[in-house]
Scaffold this active site. Structure first.
Site, PDB file in Angstrom:
ATOM      1  N   ARG A  69       0.852  -1.292  -0.009  1.00  0.00           N
ATOM      2  CA  ARG A  69      -0.012   0.006  -0.065  1.00  0.00           C
ATOM      3  C   ARG A  69       0.787   1.105  -0.086  1.00  0.00           C
ATOM      4  O   ARG A  69       1.802   1.236   0.714  1.00  0.00           O
ATOM      5  CB  ARG A  69      -0.925  -0.025   1.203  1.00  0.00           C
ATOM      6  CG  ARG A  69      -2.137  -1.111   1.004  1.00  0.00           C
ATOM      7  CD  ARG A  69      -3.071  -0.318  -0.010  1.00  0.00           C
ATOM      8  NE  ARG A  69      -4.331  -0.814  -0.232  1.00  0.00           N
ATOM      9  CZ  ARG A  69      -4.840  -1.465  -1.216  1.00  0.00           C
ATOM     10  NH1 ARG A  69      -3.846  -1.764  -2.282  1.00  0.00           N
ATOM     11  NH2 ARG A  69      -6.068  -1.918  -1.407  1.00  0.00           N
ATOM     12  N   HIS A  73      -0.152   0.984 -10.446  1.00  0.00           N
ATOM     13  CA  HIS A  73      -0.849  -0.169  -9.726  1.00  0.00           C
ATOM     14  C   HIS A  73      -0.934  -1.557 -10.465  1.00  0.00           C
ATOM     15  O   HIS A  73      -2.177  -1.595 -10.686  1.00  0.00           O
ATOM     16  CB  HIS A  73      -1.916   0.398  -9.048  1.00  0.00           C
ATOM     17  CG  HIS A  73      -2.310  -0.147  -7.842  1.00  0.00           C
ATOM     18  ND1 HIS A  73      -2.871   0.119  -6.726  1.00  0.00           N
ATOM     19  CD2 HIS A  73      -2.433  -1.577  -7.462  1.00  0.00           C
ATOM     20  CE1 HIS A  73      -3.073  -0.423  -5.702  1.00  0.00           C
ATOM     21  NE2 HIS A  73      -2.921  -1.637  -6.154  1.00  0.00           N
ATOM     22  N   GLU A 119      -3.323   7.883  -5.653  1.00  0.00           N
ATOM     23  CA  GLU A 119      -3.425   7.421  -7.125  1.00  0.00           C
ATOM     24  C   GLU A 119      -4.687   8.037  -7.886  1.00  0.00           C
ATOM     25  O   GLU A 119      -5.658   8.076  -7.135  1.00  0.00           O
ATOM     26  CB  GLU A 119      -3.670   5.824  -6.750  1.00  0.00           C
ATOM     27  CG  GLU A 119      -2.217   5.419  -6.178  1.00  0.00           C
ATOM     28  CD  GLU A 119      -2.347   3.829  -6.242  1.00  0.00           C
ATOM     29  OE1 GLU A 119      -3.143   3.157  -6.709  1.00  0.00           O
ATOM     30  OE2 GLU A 119      -1.346   3.013  -5.526  1.00  0.00           O
TER      31      GLU A 119
END
Length: 317
Positions: free
Chosen positions: A232, A280, A261
């Site tokens: 994370r 990601h 993000e």
């Protein structure tokens, strides 16, 4: 829940980008499970009254106080869902999707370790300059990696790195030995092992205890390590990371996740010469990851068995 048998979930709401293909797979794997595919966002009153279970990625704001008692996350990370369920009345089960993500994330980490050790980025830069020059490089076997997090994702990373010859030390809250790792230490003992590590991988969930854990106190213990974050984004303190890069304690940072993000325009990480950003993508979730886990968890819950992918709402993972 252990030892208590209940009727299996019968009516599941699916939302999010994978909802339609997951519904198609569920129709094949569990034809007795009725599904509705709905847009992301708050659920209609009719859907809330109909459903006894839900699966998606972003929890609808009005779901926690509904009659839904089983929530299945289509992703492995569940910190946002855990937070949203904090005020849910009565018992509620949250499970998450793992699928083939450990192997995919392990391959991602190994790819960047090999890129770093074999200096492939330096050779790409030389090619751009029209330069032909061999660079000194070390062997991959014999290096030491420290993986923060010894759950399914951390174990997948460890498997990939050990197969390439690295020694892998895991770090967890308890320090309980795990077969995927050469050694496991508790977080309290982590500072002692960091000076000898060549690669530091963050595969932690986001909790109150892990937020900012990879900060100045830990990063100052490194001696030129590669840092990879596939857990994370908020587990890594960006200010401390920049200081460690500039001081040479971190030789390169590979960030598949960041605290916000998409990463805002103008952030220093976009242009830092020793930071690699990916959006990601290290562990993509596919319908064939989600649907079989929904079916498996549904059967286990109906048999009164807590699934391995069940989340402890108190701990957050």
């Amino acid at each position: 829940m252990e030892g208590t048998t209940t009727a299996p979930a019968a009516r599941m709401i699916l939302s999010g980008p994978l909802a339609a293909p997951v519904a198609e797979r569920l129709a094949e794997l569990a034809p007795d499970l009725a599904t509705r595919v709905v847009p992301a966002g708050p659920l209609a009153a009719e859907d809330l009254a109909w459903a006894d279970s839900w699966s998606g990625s972003a929890l609808p704001a009005n779901l926690p106080r509904s009659r839904v008692r089983w929530v299945h996350s289509m992703a492995a990370g569940v910190d946002a869902i855990v937070g949203a369920l904090a005020d849910a009345p009565g018992p509620l089960v949250l499970t998450r999707t793992i699928g083939a993500m450990p192997a995919r994330i392990g391959a991602y980490v190994l790819a960047h370790v090999l890129d770093d050790v074999l200096r492939l980025g330096d050779y790409r830069a030389q090619q751009d300059r029209g330069e032909w020059r061999q660079l000194p490089a070390d062997d991959v076997p014999g290096r030491t990696a420290v993986v923060l997090g010894t759950g399914a994702i951390g174990a997948g990373v460890a498997a990939a790195l050990r197969a390439a010859g690295l020694r892998v030390v895991g770090a967890s809250r308890s320090g309980t030995p795990r077969p995927a790792f050469d050694d496991v230490v508790g977080l309290a003992a982590l500072p002692a092992v960091l000076p000898a590590c060549d690669v530091l991988v963050c595969a932690l969930p986001l909790t109150a205890a892990t937020r900012g854990l990879v900060g100045e106190a830990l990063l100052r213990r490194l001696r030129g390590a590669l840092v990879v974050n596939v857990g994370r984004g908020a587990c890594v303190d960006p200010v401390a990371l920049r200081g460690a890069l500039d001081a040479g304690r971190v030789r390169r940072a590979v960030l598949d996740v960041v605290e916000t993000e998409p990463l805002p325009a103008g952030d220093w990480r976009w242009s830092h010469p020793r930071v690699t950003l990916t959006p990601h993508v290290s562990g993509p979730t596919l319908p064939d990851d989600v649907a079989p886990e929904i079916v498996r968890n549904r059967d286990l819950l109906a048999a009164g068995v807590v699934p391995e992918t069940a989340v402890d709402l108190g701990r957050g993972y």
